[in-house]
Design a protein around this motif. Structure first.
Motif, PDB file in Angstrom:
ATOM      1  N   GLU A 358      24.256  53.642  -0.787  1.00 26.91           N
ATOM      2  CA  GLU A 358      22.821  53.504  -0.521  1.00 26.91           C
ATOM      3  C   GLU A 358      22.304  52.125  -0.934  1.00 26.91           C
ATOM      4  O   GLU A 358      21.497  51.517  -0.240  1.00 26.91           O
ATOM      5  CB  GLU A 358      22.029  54.577  -1.276  1.00 26.91           C
ATOM      6  N   ALA A 365      19.052  52.287   8.577  1.00 20.35           N
ATOM      7  CA  ALA A 365      19.230  53.625   8.003  1.00 20.35           C
ATOM      8  C   ALA A 365      20.589  53.708   7.336  1.00 20.35           C
ATOM      9  O   ALA A 365      21.619  53.429   7.954  1.00 20.35           O
ATOM     10  CB  ALA A 365      19.097  54.697   9.080  1.00 20.35           C
ATOM     11  N   VAL A 366      20.578  54.065   6.067  1.00 20.24           N
ATOM     12  CA  VAL A 366      21.798  54.241   5.291  1.00 20.24           C
ATOM     13  C   VAL A 366      21.882  55.730   4.973  1.00 20.24           C
ATOM     14  O   VAL A 366      20.964  56.284   4.366  1.00 20.24           O
ATOM     15  CB  VAL A 366      21.764  53.397   4.010  1.00 20.24           C
ATOM     16  N   MET A 367      22.966  56.386   5.428  1.00 21.90           N
ATOM     17  CA  MET A 367      22.999  57.845   5.397  1.00 21.90           C
ATOM     18  C   MET A 367      24.124  58.374   4.528  1.00 21.90           C
ATOM     19  O   MET A 367      25.195  57.779   4.463  1.00 21.90           O
ATOM     20  CB  MET A 367      23.171  58.380   6.819  1.00 21.90           C
ATOM     21  N   VAL A 368      23.839  59.507   3.918  1.00 15.94           N
ATOM     22  CA  VAL A 368      24.841  60.199   3.117  1.00 15.94           C
ATOM     23  C   VAL A 368      24.989  61.613   3.679  1.00 15.94           C
ATOM     24  O   VAL A 368      24.012  62.369   3.736  1.00 15.94           O
ATOM     25  CB  VAL A 368      24.410  60.274   1.632  1.00 15.94           C
ATOM     26  N   ASN A 369      26.183  61.929   4.131  1.00 14.47           N
ATOM     27  CA  ASN A 369      26.509  63.297   4.564  1.00 14.47           C
ATOM     28  C   ASN A 369      25.614  63.854   5.672  1.00 14.47           C
ATOM     29  O   ASN A 369      25.189  65.014   5.622  1.00 14.47           O
ATOM     30  CB  ASN A 369      26.508  64.255   3.361  1.00 14.47           C
ATOM     31  N   CYS A 370      25.272  63.027   6.644  1.00 19.60           N
ATOM     32  CA  CYS A 370      24.658  63.566   7.858  1.00 19.60           C
ATOM     33  C   CYS A 370      24.983  62.665   9.035  1.00 19.60           C
ATOM     34  O   CYS A 370      25.522  61.575   8.863  1.00 19.60           O
ATOM     35  CB  CYS A 370      23.151  63.793   7.697  1.00 19.60           C
ATOM     36  N   SER A 371      24.670  63.136  10.224  1.00 15.55           N
ATOM     37  CA  SER A 371      25.103  62.439  11.440  1.00 15.55           C
ATOM     38  C   SER A 371      24.239  61.220  11.732  1.00 15.55           C
ATOM     39  O   SER A 371      23.011  61.279  11.641  1.00 15.55           O
ATOM     40  CB  SER A 371      25.044  63.403  12.625  1.00 15.55           C
TER      41      SER A 371
ATOM     42  N   TYR B 409      15.647  52.949   5.422  1.00 17.76           N
ATOM     43  CA  TYR B 409      15.588  54.397   5.295  1.00 17.76           C
ATOM     44  C   TYR B 409      16.881  54.873   4.643  1.00 17.76           C
ATOM     45  O   TYR B 409      17.972  54.566   5.110  1.00 17.76           O
ATOM     46  CB  TYR B 409      15.468  55.060   6.662  1.00 17.76           C
ATOM     47  N   VAL B 411      18.858  58.254   4.007  1.00 16.95           N
ATOM     48  CA  VAL B 411      18.838  59.586   4.615  1.00 16.95           C
ATOM     49  C   VAL B 411      19.953  60.407   3.992  1.00 16.95           C
ATOM     50  O   VAL B 411      21.110  59.990   4.002  1.00 16.95           O
ATOM     51  CB  VAL B 411      19.042  59.487   6.144  1.00 16.95           C
TER      52      VAL B 411
END
Lengths: 419, 419
Positions: A358, A365-371, B409, B411
């Motif tokens: 992160e 958008a920086v994502m953890v454990n989602c599409s 963001y 997420v």
């Protein structure tokens, strides 16, 4: 002045004048216009379809692929969703006039920072005619006049749709020049508009890379770009394999032609031998072609060797590049070198790894454990979007109504002077 | 690749690398650096003054005016205020990491919008060496690496100041390339930096109109501009004459060489005959030259006739153009045609007129009954500012620490895929 330049000057100045009036329009009037447009689209569905037929008939002359012709078609369902889209924008909150913050200063002056429209938007887009209505709706709701320049392939559809929108402007007492369609699709014309800083406040291109690069290069005004998405998913050493495989398949396969689809899978070397065969099986079942680094190809005998170019390619197709990396920091470095700042996903069970991802990854958008597919104005709750920005200035990520505004400071005093 | 291009490439890439490290630096470390710099400036005041002497000695070769030479001089007082400025930035809140907003979406994903640095700032400025420390302080506190390109007139002062700042970076475990000074003042060099989109995230020019226009034209990356201020004061029919005269004098005279000084006075025709002689007396007493429209000159026999050019001129001197207008809307139209979107003041007792002015005038700061001179980062409570933007995208008005940031963001999910 050439004819093109003169026409661009006239349309731009008309838009500027209209924008000053529109900036003062009430939310009620703007919403009434949106609902009036929805009703007009429904009432004129047949005429719109027949104008659309003219574009479809000309499509072979433009060498459009079958998929492109399909996107061009205004079916009854699609016309209904254009109408629904207009109504949805009416139901969104009006960003104009929102008080962002304020304070009373030691000098006694009172500050209020208020959201205001940008002014005039020049919107350049390709093929799909429904974008005409979407873009006009977002611009007008956020108080902006808009000059629409659609593609030649959709010229008749756009012209018919625009006429409805403009008639409704008059119907609701708004200047007709609030929404203008450039009456020619000559490419040189775009260049003339891009020179008109002063009248046009922002240019928004939406389409292929060539279009966006041209607009960025030529525009004398700021540009909000919807650029390419070279998005990565990093399967960390602690990743849940099922989750990582599901998110990889969803990111790549659910809609491969969009900017938030995955282009590259990065895998921690500690789990490469166990995870790669699993995810490869799920991907090839969906028809995905894999292009791997040396270590990947040593594990997956069916993967093609990736070239240097692959790491910088937005496939927009069922192709995925795959790379084994030494650790999380190597994944971060790969993303910094090859990502486009759009959407970057980690799959991990490790809190420290999630926090590091992160903090260290620089993307909209920086994502953890989602599409990655969730990176979208509607999924993020912004309502409709005019694009997803990979820039860092002004707006980053989905651009909805708020991103089409600026602000001004209103300062009130009782005769204070500065000493 | 030319030597210039190679050097620009090297400095830019070093800055980019440093920016990735700096983005993760703690507030405590950044503040310790700022305080360390302040101490170093105090401890090295003599050396700084002697390097400054070299610039002062060369000043006649550059044809600097007496006022320009004065601005160049690093007196003990000015060095102390450089140190105090660094400490003040340390005491401002760190914008990086601020959570702007967030939500849980119907899909179950959790969104947090977090403030992040822009990355690398290319800052181009003229003459005053104290700007070197100010700009570096604001950039580093907001997590940005900065490439400083000062003017040739201050080259030795800037080099000496920069060395202190860079030594302190190492002292505090931060990359030395966080703050770089371009080691040549060759103008062609600026062009090479302006090409480096990808490494440099934003260019910020601060100086004369020529510099800003050049940077805007050549930059491949976004630009935050501190452009000219053609600011108006409109004395409405209901204005308190004493207040209107005080605000006019303060706006014009208190510091005529700055962007938030007044350039044009607009007067409602109903009060022109009574108000103009009063304000003219106060202005001429302060040595202000008046240039009036026909109606103004008919009332003020001493005023020179204004030419068409006057309405578009930022005098930065004790000159004021004066125009009698028919009503508030005529004043709004004049401002729309000739203002630069900086600061626009109305003096009125009439609530409806104040509300109309606030709504209809499009400028960074729209003021009611106070001096234009308040449009300033410090007066607005932002702390130090790197400039005042007259653009509408990204930042408008004073640009402080927050305006040197973007957001991303973050997420978080539990394996959600999009259906």
């Amino acid at each position: 002045m050439s004819d093109h330049a003169a026409l661009a000057a006239e349309l731009s100045r008309d838009a500027k004048r209209a924008s000053r009036e529109l900036a003062l329009a009430s939310t009620a009037v703007k919403n009434a216009w949106l609902r009036g447009c929805a009703a007009a689209v429904r009432a004129n569905a047949e005429r719109l379809a027949s104008e659309n037929e003219r574009d479809l008939a000309a499509a072979p002359d433009y060498g459009l692929s079958e998929a492109q012709v399909d996107r061009l078609r205004l079916t009854p369902d699609r016309l209904e969703s254009v109408a629904v889209g207009l109504e949805e924008v009416a139901s969104l909150p009006d960003p104009v006039g929102e008080v962002i913050d304020g304070s009373r200063r030691p000098s006694g002056i009172e500050l209020t920072r208020v959201r205001v429209p940008l002014g005039v938007v020049f919107f350049i887009y390709e093929s799909r005619p429904n974008v005409t209505a979407d873009a006009a709706a977002l611009c007008v709701k956020s108080g902006n006049a808009v000059i629409l320049r659609g593609g030649k392939e959709a010229f008749h559809s756009n012209t018919a749709l625009h006429a409805l929108l403009a008639d409704q402007l008059e119907e609701h007492g708004l200047p007709r020049a609030t929404v203008q369609l450039v009456p020619t699709t000559d490419r040189a014309m775009v260049g003339e508009f891009l020179k008109r800083r002063g009248d046009i406040d922002v240019a928004i291109p939406r389409g292929g890379k060539g279009l966006i690069e041209r607009v960025t290069r030529e525009a004398a005004m700021p540009v909000i770009k919807h650029f390419d998405g070279i998005c990565h998913l990093f399967a960390d050493a602690s990743a849940d394999f099922d989750m990582a495989a599901d998110l990889t398949v969803n990111g790549k396969v659910q809609r491969p032609g969009v900017c938030n689809a995955l282009e590259t899978l990065l895998v921690h070397r500690d789990v490469a031998e166990t995870f790669l065969p699993k995810v490869a099986a799920a991907l090839t079942e969906q028809g995905v072609e894999l292009r791997g680094c040396e270590r990947t190809c040593a594990i997956l005998s069916d993967a093609k060797p990736a070239t240097a170019e692959d790491w910088d390619t937005e496939y927009l197709a069922l192709i995925l590049s795959v790379k084994v990396v030494d650790d999380l920091d190597a994944a971060v470095d790969h993303v910094a070198a090859h990502g486009s700042g759009h959407t970057e996903v980690i799959v991990t069970k490790d809190l420290a790894a999630a926090r590091r991802w992160e903090a260290a990854v620089d993307a909209a958008a920086v994502m953890v454990n989602c599409s990655s597919r969730f990176h979208d104005g509607s999924e993020f709750g912004l309502g409709a979007e005019i694009g997803i920005s990979t820039d860092k200035l002004h707006a980053r990520g989905p651009c909805g109504l708020q991103e089409l505004t600026s602000y001004k400071y209103i300062v009130r005093g009782e005769g204070q002077v500065r000493g």
